[in-house]
Write a protein that holds these residues in place. Structure first.
Motif, PDB file in Angstrom:
ATOM      1  N   LYS A  10       0.812  -1.209  -0.043  1.00  0.00           N
ATOM      2  CA  LYS A  10      -0.059   0.144   0.004  1.00  0.00           C
ATOM      3  C   LYS A  10       0.718   1.257   0.076  1.00  0.00           C
ATOM      4  CE  LYS A  10      -4.185  -2.158   2.140  1.00  0.00           C
ATOM      5  NZ  LYS A  10      -3.723  -3.420   2.024  1.00  0.00           N
ATOM      6  N   SER A  56      -4.665  -9.619  -4.145  1.00  0.00           N
ATOM      7  CA  SER A  56      -5.450  -9.278  -2.663  1.00  0.00           C
ATOM      8  C   SER A  56      -6.031 -10.538  -2.175  1.00  0.00           C
ATOM      9  CB  SER A  56      -6.475  -8.269  -2.799  1.00  0.00           C
ATOM     10  OG  SER A  56      -5.721  -7.034  -3.193  1.00  0.00           O
ATOM     11  N   GLY A  59      -9.676  -0.937  -5.999  1.00  0.00           N
ATOM     12  CA  GLY A  59      -8.358  -0.654  -5.501  1.00  0.00           C
ATOM     13  C   GLY A  59      -7.288  -0.910  -6.215  1.00  0.00           C
ATOM     14  N   ARG A  61      -4.816   1.972  -7.916  1.00  0.00           N
ATOM     15  CA  ARG A  61      -3.086   1.880  -7.815  1.00  0.00           C
ATOM     16  C   ARG A  61      -2.567   2.019  -9.028  1.00  0.00           C
ATOM     17  NH1 ARG A  61      -4.928  -2.044  -3.587  1.00  0.00           N
ATOM     18  NH2 ARG A  61      -4.582  -3.391  -5.249  1.00  0.00           N
TER      19      ARG A  61
END
Length: 629
Positions: free
Chosen positions: A27, A413, A431, A435
């Motif tokens: 992250k 993930s 997500g 990103r």
């Protein structure tokens, strides 16, 4: 170099080390390949500028409609009911200029004046024109050519396609829904049926080989009893004759026995790796069942690709028709007295032109000649078209790269969630998309650029081949074929490297070169597993595609006579691409898991229990829990 399975493999690098902070896709990451990101954004800005200029200076009506002598379009405006173009006394045009050059460059022939124009718009058909005008002037075969071209032009084809879709759209939608549901059902059922399907397909191949061996042996015995040998027929161009001699079937028998033996040995020694491949396929089906939104992402990719294609096509069309039209004062009947001073060099405006300005020459007219090719924009059109094509390829490859990186982030993930599905983050697909766009625009553009350059080389080579095909000898053709093959293999290799590099980018957030190197070295350290997984996955997905194509294709044949089958293929193939990306991502994560962790309480495995069982591995924390229970 690293010693793996008793072999020293080059370019394999060092195994991944344990990192107690790693819990899935990183992250805290930064922007990567910023220089390439800036370059890509500049190219996009330039692409927009080119499109705007093409829109300002271009006019696609020049492709869709014909012009008469005064510069008006046939089929629109005041000539709405007159879509056809008719040239009168075109033999005079043929004697003055080259006819095909006239057609291509928009030159209007200085023919005899009929209805105040050398070329007029009319509403009558081709045969009506012939019957009405042949007794006045000789009509050129150009009318025939133009009629044939018009019958096959893009406008007519688009109209026919639209009519087909308009009349059968309910069945089209039904076919798309059926294809989607069958494909989705197949992918989800792989979670339960993958072992059975894989072993059935494997033993089916072995059984087919065994039958081939028996058949070849039977044919060999028959021809041997009849004393049919190759010496009795000698050399002949009738290849069917060679199937009637014993030596041919003996050769087939030996080849099939060797192939069957290799397959059996491969099955015996690689059975564990086949089980791993099956388990990863099952795990991929489970991952998709937890993230059904991933199956909708191909729609986003399709829309973006559609935008790229539409923008490229519109820009190319407007560029091809850009330039200001040139009008000249021409004497349609140069033999008339007073017209000798009109030599076709004087510019004019057809909207403001009046023949009364030339009282001595009543046949003077303001005629469209061609497009102005002296301005800088018009002179550089070919370079702008090249820029359009290169930018289009780069954008298309970038869109595909964005989709791969987004899906890789979502499936990674899932894998690195220790407790599934409770530890899977919310909206993993969204997500991964954010990103990829926020941090790795440059890396994705870098990989897309490399692939674009290879594709450009292939296009250039194909262009050279087409231009020189008539003058190539056998040696030149052989060299050209070898070059094409090498570039094709290079493109496939670049796609393979890019695909795995995007997976590593989605997980670790490194730049493209580092990610490509790490992915390649990881695969080299597990090269046998890579080959087995790739072939088993290809076998299963090929069977799935064959099943869906066969089922839905038969239905579409009954309703549309086979016309709509290709559309159905386009729709459900992206589902298999998503599944393939899921398998590749989980495979790389699985390999990283094996290298990073050892099953201890501090370094537990993240893989499923089925994979751990195949590898005879387990987490100590699970053993403690079982002991407590």
């Amino acid at each position: 170099k690293l010693l793996i399975n008793g072999e020293c493999l080059p370019f394999s690098g060092q195994a991944a080390q344990y990192d107690h902070n790693f819990k899935g896709p990183v992250k805290n990451r930064g922007c990567t390949d910023i220089i390439c990101c800036i370059l890509f954004l500049l190219v996009i800005i330039g692409y927009i500028v080119v499109g705007v200029l093409a829109w300002i200076y271009g006019d696609p009506r020049d492709v869709l409609y014909a012009r008469n002598s005064t510069g008006w379009f046939c089929g629109v405006g005041p000539n709405k009911d007159r879509p056809n173009l008719l040239y009168f006394d075109i033999l005079k045009c043929a004697m003055s200029v080259n006819v095909m050059a006239s057609v291509l460059n928009g030159f209007q022939c200085p023919t005899t004046q009929v209805h105040t124009a050398a070329a007029v718009c009319c509403s009558c058909s081709l045969f009506t024109l012939l019957s009405q005008t042949c007794h006045h002037h000789i009509l050129s075969c150009f009318v025939f050519v133009r009629g044939i071209i018009n019958s096959f032009n893009a406008k007519d084809i688009a109209t026919r396609i639209f009519a087909d879709f308009a009349s059968s759209w309910p069945w089209i939608i039904l076919g798309l829904v059926i294809a989607m549901l069958v494909s989705l059902l197949f992918l989800l059922l792989l979670r339960f049926t993958a072992p059975v399907m894989v072993w059935v397909l494997i033993f089916g191949v072995l059984a087919a080989g065994a039958y081939g061996i028996w058949h070849c042996a039977w044919e060999y015995q028959n021809y041997k009893q009849n004393s049919a040998t190759i010496t009795t027929i000698g050399f002949t161009t009738n290849f069917q004759s060679y199937l009637e001699v014993q030596e041919t079937w003996l050769a087939f028998l030996i080849i099939l026995c060797i192939v069957e033996g290799i397959l059996l040995l491969t099955l015996i020694f690689l059975r564990t790796r086949i089980l791993i491949a099956i388990a990863l396929i099952q795990e991929s089906s489970k991952a998709i069942s937890y993230m059904m939104s991933a199956l909708l992402y191909p729609v986003v990719t399709f829309v973006l690709l559609l935008v790229c294609v539409a923008y490229w096509g519109a820009t190319a069309l407007y560029l091809a028709t850009s330039g200001s039209p040139t009008y000249k004062v021409v004497a349609l009947n140069s033999t008339m007295s007073g017209c000798s001073g009109i030599d076709g060099t004087e510019n004019c405006d057809p909207l403001n032109f009046t023949s009364s300005d030339y009282p001595d020459c009543t046949s003077a007219s303001c005629i469209f000649i061609n497009y102005n090719s002296t301005d800088p924009f018009r002179k550089n059109l070919q370079y702008l078209q090249i820029y359009n094509a290169v930018a289009f390829l780069w954008c298309v490859n970038f869109v595909i790269a964005l989709g791969q990186c987004t899906l890789a982030g979502a499936f990674a993930s899932y894998y690195w969630a220790f407790e599934k599905p409770s530890d899977i983050p919310m909206f993993p697909l969204f997500g991964g998309f954010i990103r990829s766009l926020r941090y790795h625009l440059g890396s994705l553009a870098f990989g897309a650029l490399i692939l674009t350059l290879v594709q450009i080389m292939r296009i250039i080579l194909e262009y050279i081949d087409q231009k020189t095909k008539g003058s190539q000898n056998s040696c030149a053709r052989f060299i050209m074929c070898c070059l094409k093959c090498c570039l094709w293999c290079l493109e496939k290799f670049i796609k393979f490297i890019n695909r795995n590099a995007y997976i590593m980018i989605a997980i670790y957030g490194k730049n493209f070169c580092v990610s490509a190197k790490n992915a390649f070295q990881l695969l080299m350290r597990n090269v046998i597993r890579v080959v087995v997984l790739d072939k088993v996955t290809d076998l299963l997905l090929f069977f799935g595609k064959l099943m869906v194509v066969g089922g839905v294709g038969v239905l579409s044949f009954f309703f549309f006579s086979g016309r709509i089958k290709n559309l159905l293929l386009i729709y459900f193939f992206p589902l298999f691409l998503v599944y393939n990306m899921c398998v590749d991502t989980l495979f790389l994560c699985f390999l990283e898991d094996l290298e990073r962790n050892d099953g201890s309480a501090e370094r537990p495995y993240f893989m499923s229990k089925g994979l751990m069982k195949i590898l005879n591995k387990s987490n100590k924390i699970q053993k403690k829990q079982k002991a407590q229970d």
